[in-house]
Scaffold this motif. Structure first.
Motif, PDB file in Angstrom:
ATOM      1  N   UNK A  84      -9.684 -14.023  18.012  1.00  0.00           N
ATOM      2  CA  UNK A  84      -9.708 -12.757  18.752  1.00  0.00           C
ATOM      3  C   UNK A  84     -11.132 -12.235  18.871  1.00  0.00           C
ATOM      4  N   UNK A  85     -11.906 -12.323  17.797  1.00  0.00           N
ATOM      5  CA  UNK A  85     -13.275 -11.799  17.839  1.00  0.00           C
ATOM      6  C   UNK A  85     -14.212 -12.702  18.636  1.00  0.00           C
ATOM      7  N   UNK A  86     -13.810 -13.937  18.871  1.00  0.00           N
ATOM      8  CA  UNK A  86     -14.550 -14.782  19.798  1.00  0.00           C
ATOM      9  C   UNK A  86     -14.220 -14.417  21.236  1.00  0.00           C
ATOM     10  N   UNK A  87     -13.000 -13.942  21.456  1.00  0.00           N
ATOM     11  CA  UNK A  87     -12.560 -13.579  22.812  1.00  0.00           C
ATOM     12  C   UNK A  87     -13.111 -12.227  23.245  1.00  0.00           C
ATOM     13  N   UNK A  88     -13.235 -11.294  22.284  1.00  0.00           N
ATOM     14  CA  UNK A  88     -13.641  -9.917  22.609  1.00  0.00           C
ATOM     15  C   UNK A  88     -14.901  -9.563  21.825  1.00  0.00           C
ATOM     16  N   UNK A  89     -16.006  -9.368  22.538  1.00  0.00           N
ATOM     17  CA  UNK A  89     -17.258  -8.948  21.916  1.00  0.00           C
ATOM     18  C   UNK A  89     -17.410  -7.444  21.997  1.00  0.00           C
ATOM     19  N   UNK A  90     -17.990  -6.838  20.956  1.00  0.00           N
ATOM     20  CA  UNK A  90     -18.158  -5.387  20.894  1.00  0.00           C
ATOM     21  C   UNK A  90     -19.637  -5.011  20.931  1.00  0.00           C
ATOM     22  N   UNK A  91     -19.952  -3.999  21.717  1.00  0.00           N
ATOM     23  CA  UNK A  91     -21.301  -3.424  21.764  1.00  0.00           C
ATOM     24  C   UNK A  91     -21.159  -1.945  21.425  1.00  0.00           C
ATOM     25  N   UNK A  92     -21.952  -1.483  20.456  1.00  0.00           N
ATOM     26  CA  UNK A  92     -21.797  -0.119  19.976  1.00  0.00           C
ATOM     27  C   UNK A  92     -22.924   0.789  20.472  1.00  0.00           C
ATOM     28  N   UNK A  93     -22.837   2.045  20.045  1.00  0.00           N
ATOM     29  CA  UNK A  93     -23.725   3.097  20.545  1.00  0.00           C
ATOM     30  C   UNK A  93     -25.187   2.852  20.196  1.00  0.00           C
ATOM     31  N   UNK A 165     -14.528 -13.720  26.537  1.00  0.00           N
ATOM     32  CA  UNK A 165     -13.907 -13.465  27.839  1.00  0.00           C
ATOM     33  C   UNK A 165     -13.931 -11.978  28.178  1.00  0.00           C
ATOM     34  N   UNK A 166     -14.065 -11.143  27.154  1.00  0.00           N
ATOM     35  CA  UNK A 166     -14.008  -9.695  27.332  1.00  0.00           C
ATOM     36  C   UNK A 166     -15.114  -9.045  26.510  1.00  0.00           C
ATOM     37  N   UNK A 167     -15.764  -8.034  27.081  1.00  0.00           N
ATOM     38  CA  UNK A 167     -16.778  -7.270  26.356  1.00  0.00           C
ATOM     39  C   UNK A 167     -16.370  -5.792  26.369  1.00  0.00           C
ATOM     40  N   UNK A 168     -16.301  -5.208  25.179  1.00  0.00           N
ATOM     41  CA  UNK A 168     -15.974  -3.789  25.028  1.00  0.00           C
ATOM     42  C   UNK A 168     -17.235  -3.061  24.596  1.00  0.00           C
ATOM     43  N   UNK A 169     -17.622  -2.054  25.349  1.00  0.00           N
ATOM     44  CA  UNK A 169     -18.855  -1.309  25.066  1.00  0.00           C
ATOM     45  C   UNK A 169     -18.489   0.129  24.733  1.00  0.00           C
ATOM     46  N   UNK A 170     -18.770   0.526  23.494  1.00  0.00           N
ATOM     47  CA  UNK A 170     -18.393   1.847  23.012  1.00  0.00           C
ATOM     48  C   UNK A 170     -19.580   2.808  23.120  1.00  0.00           C
ATOM     49  N   UNK A 171     -19.607   3.573  24.201  1.00  0.00           N
ATOM     50  CA  UNK A 171     -20.673   4.539  24.489  1.00  0.00           C
ATOM     51  C   UNK A 171     -22.067   3.924  24.339  1.00  0.00           C
ATOM     52  N   UNK A 202     -16.417   2.398  27.274  1.00  0.00           N
ATOM     53  CA  UNK A 202     -16.017   3.698  26.727  1.00  0.00           C
ATOM     54  C   UNK A 202     -17.178   4.662  26.942  1.00  0.00           C
ATOM     55  N   UNK A 203     -16.917   5.799  27.561  1.00  0.00           N
ATOM     56  CA  UNK A 203     -18.005   6.730  27.853  1.00  0.00           C
ATOM     57  C   UNK A 203     -17.457   8.133  28.086  1.00  0.00           C
ATOM     58  N   UNK A 204     -18.357   9.103  28.132  1.00  0.00           N
ATOM     59  CA  UNK A 204     -17.976  10.441  28.589  1.00  0.00           C
ATOM     60  C   UNK A 204     -18.877  10.869  29.754  1.00  0.00           C
TER      61      UNK A 204
END
Length: 284
Positions: A84-93, A165-171, A202-204
């Motif tokens: 799962x963590x190979x499929x979805x990469x996370x980028x943080x604030x 395959x997916x990148x999630x960017x948290x603010x 993810x943003x405001x």
């Protein structure tokens, strides 16, 4: 269309900080899907649950109830954690929390090296990732000498090098100046367009959502609006009621409409907004 991420009846309760205390219910029975290859923006005020939701997308957090599936894999299945963590990469604030090496290209190579990728393939991935984010010419630089926007692009390159395959960017633009925000947003759009990667931002910041395929608005742990930017942003009263603003163009058009000028509310880009005002004035 294949789902990259699927939340079914998702609930999450933050544990009580003190023994005998009450936990904090963030959301309950939340349903949400993200289509493969789409660019989805999740909006909401601070504390609405959007970052907590993002952390469920690669099993940083696990559901208190319900299920989250990543490309069909149950995040609660421990055997699926690494896939799962190979499929979805996370980028943080804060990019400083993700940069671990003293040279840009070494930092980008860090994750694939730890995944056991062959050296020749690592070299290819690092070069490709740095070119994609516009940082290839800085590959031998020290990260601490870069601007905030450049650091964030390096952090994104490090995630790209994992080949998710997916990148999630948290603010990711929260700590950046306008130029840095622009650089990072252009990078995000390029990843979605050129790599066909699923992007969840993810943003405001309302303006960051204008070019998304879909906008999801959250408030108090629930989805209160969901659709294309042109469908969501004209709901000015709803967005303001949940503590959000609207893009400047929508705000201007809404004000003109209240003043009696017959203008549409879905002209989100500056050029489209100007043309809509011109046409309305000309026909009035």
């Amino acid at each position: 269309m294949e789902h990259a991420i699927e939340a079914k009846g998702l609930s999450y309760l933050y544990p009580a900080q003190e023994e005998g205390g009450k936990g904090v219910q963030v959301f309950e029975n939340l349903d949400l899907t993200v289509a493969q290859g789409s660019f989805v923006v999740i909006l909401g005020h601070n504390g609405c649950g959007k970052s907590t939701l993002a952390k469920h997308f690669n099993a940083i957090l696990l559901p208190s109830g319900g299920k989250v599936y990543v490309y069909g894999k149950d995040t609660a299945d421990e055997q699926q954690l690494i896939p799962i963590r190979r499929e979805v990469g996370m980028v943080f604030q804060n990019p400083d929390n993700q940069i671990v090496a003293n040279v840009v290209e070494e930092d980008v190579a860090f994750a694939p090296e730890n995944l056991g990728v062959e050296p020749k393939e690592i070299r290819r991935r690092v070069d490709e990732a740095l070119k994609l984010v516009g940082m290839y010419k800085y590959r031998t630089h020290a990260p601490h000498l870069l601007s905030g926007g450049q650091k964030q692009r390096v952090a994104i390159a490090g995630v790209i090098a994992m080949d998710p395959q997916c990148i999630v960017l948290d603010e990711p633009t929260a700590m950046l100046d306008p130029r840095g925000r622009r650089e990072v947003l252009e990078t995000i759009r390029r990843i979605n367009r050129d790599r066909r990667a699923t992007v969840v931002l993810i943003t405001h910041h309302m303006r960051e959502a204008i070019d998304a395929d879909r906008v999801v608005v959250m408030s108090e742990g629930a989805v209160v609006a969901d659709g294309t930017p042109k469908a969501v942003f004209p709901q000015v009263e709803l967005l303001r009621a949940v503590g959000l603003d609207v893009p400047e163009t929508t705000g201007l058009l809404h004000g003109l409409r209240q003043a009696g000028l017959d203008v549409p509310l879905d002209a989100l880009h500056i050029k489209d907004c100007a043309q809509a005002i011109y046409r309305a004035i000309k026909s009035s």
